[in-house]
Scaffold this motif. Structure first.
Motif, PDB file in Angstrom:
ATOM      1  N   ASP A   5      30.560   2.404  25.674  1.00  0.00           N
ATOM      2  CA  ASP A   5      29.998   1.395  24.768  1.00  0.00           C
ATOM      3  C   ASP A   5      28.510   1.634  24.534  1.00  0.00           C
ATOM      4  O   ASP A   5      28.031   1.559  23.399  1.00  0.00           O
ATOM      5  CB  ASP A   5      30.204  -0.014  25.326  1.00  0.00           C
ATOM      6  CG  ASP A   5      31.665  -0.431  25.323  1.00  0.00           C
ATOM      7  OD1 ASP A   5      32.495   0.306  24.754  1.00  0.00           O
ATOM      8  OD2 ASP A   5      31.961  -1.499  25.880  1.00  0.00           O
ATOM      9  N   THR A  19      35.930  -2.555  19.009  1.00  0.00           N
ATOM     10  CA  THR A  19      35.784  -3.033  20.379  1.00  0.00           C
ATOM     11  C   THR A  19      34.395  -3.605  20.625  1.00  0.00           C
ATOM     12  O   THR A  19      34.246  -4.680  21.211  1.00  0.00           O
ATOM     13  CB  THR A  19      36.063  -1.899  21.382  1.00  0.00           C
ATOM     14  OG1 THR A  19      37.349  -1.351  21.097  1.00  0.00           O
ATOM     15  CG2 THR A  19      36.015  -2.391  22.801  1.00  0.00           C
ATOM     16  N   LEU A  20      33.365  -2.888  20.169  1.00  0.00           N
ATOM     17  CA  LEU A  20      31.999  -3.375  20.363  1.00  0.00           C
ATOM     18  C   LEU A  20      31.727  -4.638  19.565  1.00  0.00           C
ATOM     19  O   LEU A  20      31.099  -5.581  20.059  1.00  0.00           O
ATOM     20  CB  LEU A  20      30.985  -2.295  19.978  1.00  0.00           C
ATOM     21  CG  LEU A  20      30.927  -1.072  20.874  1.00  0.00           C
ATOM     22  CD1 LEU A  20      29.904  -0.082  20.364  1.00  0.00           C
ATOM     23  CD2 LEU A  20      30.624  -1.466  22.299  1.00  0.00           C
ATOM     24  N   LEU A  22      33.890  -6.870  18.566  1.00  0.00           N
ATOM     25  CA  LEU A  22      34.622  -7.978  19.186  1.00  0.00           C
ATOM     26  C   LEU A  22      33.927  -8.466  20.454  1.00  0.00           C
ATOM     27  O   LEU A  22      33.806  -9.676  20.673  1.00  0.00           O
ATOM     28  CB  LEU A  22      36.055  -7.564  19.499  1.00  0.00           C
ATOM     29  CG  LEU A  22      37.006  -7.503  18.322  1.00  0.00           C
ATOM     30  CD1 LEU A  22      38.337  -6.877  18.736  1.00  0.00           C
ATOM     31  CD2 LEU A  22      37.228  -8.880  17.734  1.00  0.00           C
ATOM     32  N   SER A  23      33.471  -7.544  21.276  1.00  0.00           N
ATOM     33  CA  SER A  23      32.796  -7.983  22.509  1.00  0.00           C
ATOM     34  C   SER A  23      31.466  -8.661  22.183  1.00  0.00           C
ATOM     35  O   SER A  23      31.100  -9.650  22.824  1.00  0.00           O
ATOM     36  CB  SER A  23      32.598  -6.820  23.483  1.00  0.00           C
ATOM     37  OG  SER A  23      31.717  -5.862  22.953  1.00  0.00           O
ATOM     38  N   ASP A  24      30.738  -8.152  21.183  1.00  0.00           N
ATOM     39  CA  ASP A  24      29.499  -8.802  20.767  1.00  0.00           C
ATOM     40  C   ASP A  24      29.764 -10.204  20.230  1.00  0.00           C
ATOM     41  O   ASP A  24      29.028 -11.144  20.517  1.00  0.00           O
ATOM     42  CB  ASP A  24      28.790  -7.981  19.678  1.00  0.00           C
ATOM     43  CG  ASP A  24      28.163  -6.704  20.202  1.00  0.00           C
ATOM     44  OD1 ASP A  24      28.091  -6.536  21.437  1.00  0.00           O
ATOM     45  OD2 ASP A  24      27.757  -5.870  19.373  1.00  0.00           O
ATOM     46  N   LEU A  26      32.363 -12.152  20.954  1.00  0.00           N
ATOM     47  CA  LEU A  26      32.755 -12.994  22.084  1.00  0.00           C
ATOM     48  C   LEU A  26      31.521 -13.450  22.859  1.00  0.00           C
ATOM     49  O   LEU A  26      31.372 -14.629  23.174  1.00  0.00           O
ATOM     50  CB  LEU A  26      33.708 -12.243  23.008  1.00  0.00           C
ATOM     51  CG  LEU A  26      34.069 -12.944  24.318  1.00  0.00           C
ATOM     52  CD1 LEU A  26      34.782 -14.259  24.046  1.00  0.00           C
ATOM     53  CD2 LEU A  26      34.906 -12.039  25.190  1.00  0.00           C
ATOM     54  N   LEU A  27      30.633 -12.531  23.141  1.00  0.00           N
ATOM     55  CA  LEU A  27      29.409 -12.861  23.875  1.00  0.00           C
ATOM     56  C   LEU A  27      28.581 -13.887  23.110  1.00  0.00           C
ATOM     57  O   LEU A  27      28.116 -14.875  23.680  1.00  0.00           O
ATOM     58  CB  LEU A  27      28.588 -11.596  24.128  1.00  0.00           C
ATOM     59  CG  LEU A  27      27.241 -11.794  24.802  1.00  0.00           C
ATOM     60  CD1 LEU A  27      27.426 -12.335  26.215  1.00  0.00           C
ATOM     61  CD2 LEU A  27      26.467 -10.494  24.816  1.00  0.00           C
ATOM     62  N   ARG A  30      30.180 -17.371  23.172  1.00  0.00           N
ATOM     63  CA  ARG A  30      29.999 -18.001  24.480  1.00  0.00           C
ATOM     64  C   ARG A  30      28.567 -18.502  24.645  1.00  0.00           C
ATOM     65  O   ARG A  30      28.337 -19.564  25.206  1.00  0.00           O
ATOM     66  CB  ARG A  30      30.346 -17.030  25.596  1.00  0.00           C
ATOM     67  CG  ARG A  30      31.818 -16.830  25.752  1.00  0.00           C
ATOM     68  CD  ARG A  30      32.134 -15.953  26.929  1.00  0.00           C
ATOM     69  NE  ARG A  30      33.573 -15.803  27.078  1.00  0.00           N
ATOM     70  CZ  ARG A  30      34.142 -14.818  27.734  1.00  0.00           C
ATOM     71  NH1 ARG A  30      33.411 -13.896  28.313  1.00  0.00           N
ATOM     72  NH2 ARG A  30      35.448 -14.745  27.817  1.00  0.00           N
ATOM     73  N   ARG A  49      27.470  -9.934  13.128  1.00  0.00           N
ATOM     74  CA  ARG A  49      28.593  -9.253  13.786  1.00  0.00           C
ATOM     75  C   ARG A  49      29.916  -9.651  13.137  1.00  0.00           C
ATOM     76  O   ARG A  49      30.793  -8.824  12.934  1.00  0.00           O
ATOM     77  CB  ARG A  49      28.633  -9.589  15.285  1.00  0.00           C
ATOM     78  CG  ARG A  49      27.478  -9.051  16.089  1.00  0.00           C
ATOM     79  CD  ARG A  49      27.389  -7.540  15.944  1.00  0.00           C
ATOM     80  NE  ARG A  49      26.268  -6.959  16.624  1.00  0.00           N
ATOM     81  CZ  ARG A  49      25.040  -6.812  16.123  1.00  0.00           C
ATOM     82  NH1 ARG A  49      24.752  -7.265  14.937  1.00  0.00           N
ATOM     83  NH2 ARG A  49      24.097  -6.202  16.795  1.00  0.00           N
ATOM     84  N   THR A  76      43.798  -7.544  22.185  1.00  0.00           N
ATOM     85  CA  THR A  76      42.719  -8.034  23.036  1.00  0.00           C
ATOM     86  C   THR A  76      43.037  -9.344  23.738  1.00  0.00           C
ATOM     87  O   THR A  76      42.385  -9.684  24.720  1.00  0.00           O
ATOM     88  CB  THR A  76      41.441  -8.259  22.200  1.00  0.00           C
ATOM     89  OG1 THR A  76      41.696  -9.270  21.224  1.00  0.00           O
ATOM     90  CG2 THR A  76      40.974  -6.981  21.551  1.00  0.00           C
ATOM     91  N   MET A  78      42.379 -12.110  22.445  1.00  0.00           N
ATOM     92  CA  MET A  78      41.291 -12.993  22.032  1.00  0.00           C
ATOM     93  C   MET A  78      41.688 -13.775  20.786  1.00  0.00           C
ATOM     94  O   MET A  78      42.413 -13.266  19.940  1.00  0.00           O
ATOM     95  CB  MET A  78      40.030 -12.174  21.713  1.00  0.00           C
ATOM     96  CG  MET A  78      39.480 -11.384  22.849  1.00  0.00           C
ATOM     97  SD  MET A  78      38.074 -10.401  22.283  1.00  0.00           S
ATOM     98  CE  MET A  78      37.714  -9.429  23.713  1.00  0.00           C
TER      99      MET A  78
END
Length: 181
Positions: A5, A19-20, A22-24, A26-27, A30, A49, A76, A78
């Motif tokens: 990553d 993937t990046l 989606l994780s960004d 999600l972060l 949150r 994003r 995922t 998610m």
């Protein structure tokens, strides 16, 4: 596990990676639940994003863009659609109306018109863009006449625009639709 990553971010910053993104996303979603000083900056980052992710989804499956969201959610685990439906409201509360409209515009082809059209009316009404809000209400109600959610969104928008009589009519129609269901 973190190396791929980080290498992608450093070596290919302009190339979108599902993937990046989606994780960004999600972060950032949150982080929006926590109280923070730089909420506006975090909202802007989340909107960027989300728009990049929508662009990637439309490019990956141009014939059936909604299929890529289902695929991403299955892979995922998610609730991507849920995050996106929540984001315009968060942006609206932060006073970032143009960004909320941009997120809605980017994601409507992926999630379908009923999922975000009501939110668009609310954002337009809150932004003081009355003519656009009224036009969107008319388009929503003619395009989705049997949708309880659309009528509720119309009622909320009319209320924000201080049109109490029209709001009551829309609430009454929403109540009728709910009773029919």
């Amino acid at each position: 596990l973190l190396v791929p990553d980080e290498l992608w971010r450093r070596l290919l910053p302009d190339v979108p990676c599902r993937t990046l993104l989606l994780s960004d996303l999600l972060l950032s979603m949150r982080e929006l639940d926590a109280v923070c000083r730089d909420r506006s900056a975090r909202l802007t980052w989340a909107a960027q994003r989300a728009i990049r992710l929508a662009d990637l989804g439309r490019r990956q499956s141009p014939g059936a863009p909604d299929a890529c969201i289902e695929d991403w959610e299955c892979r995922t685990g998610m609730d991507i659609g849920g995050w996106i439906r929540d984001l315009p409201g968060q942006l609206q509360m932060g006073g970032l109306y143009d960004q909320a409209i941009a997120v809605i515009g980017a994601w409507t082809p992926l999630l379908g018109p009923e999922s975000l059209s009501g939110e668009l009316v609310s954002v337009l009404a809150s932004a003081g863009r009355r003519a656009e809000a009224e036009a969107q209400i008319a388009a929503n109600e003619s395009g989705m006449p049997d949708s309880f959610e659309i009528r509720m969104a119309s009622a909320d928008a009319w209320e924000r625009m201080d049109e109490r009589e029209k709001a009551l009519q829309a609430y009454g129609e929403a109540k009728r639709l709910a009773r029919d269901d």
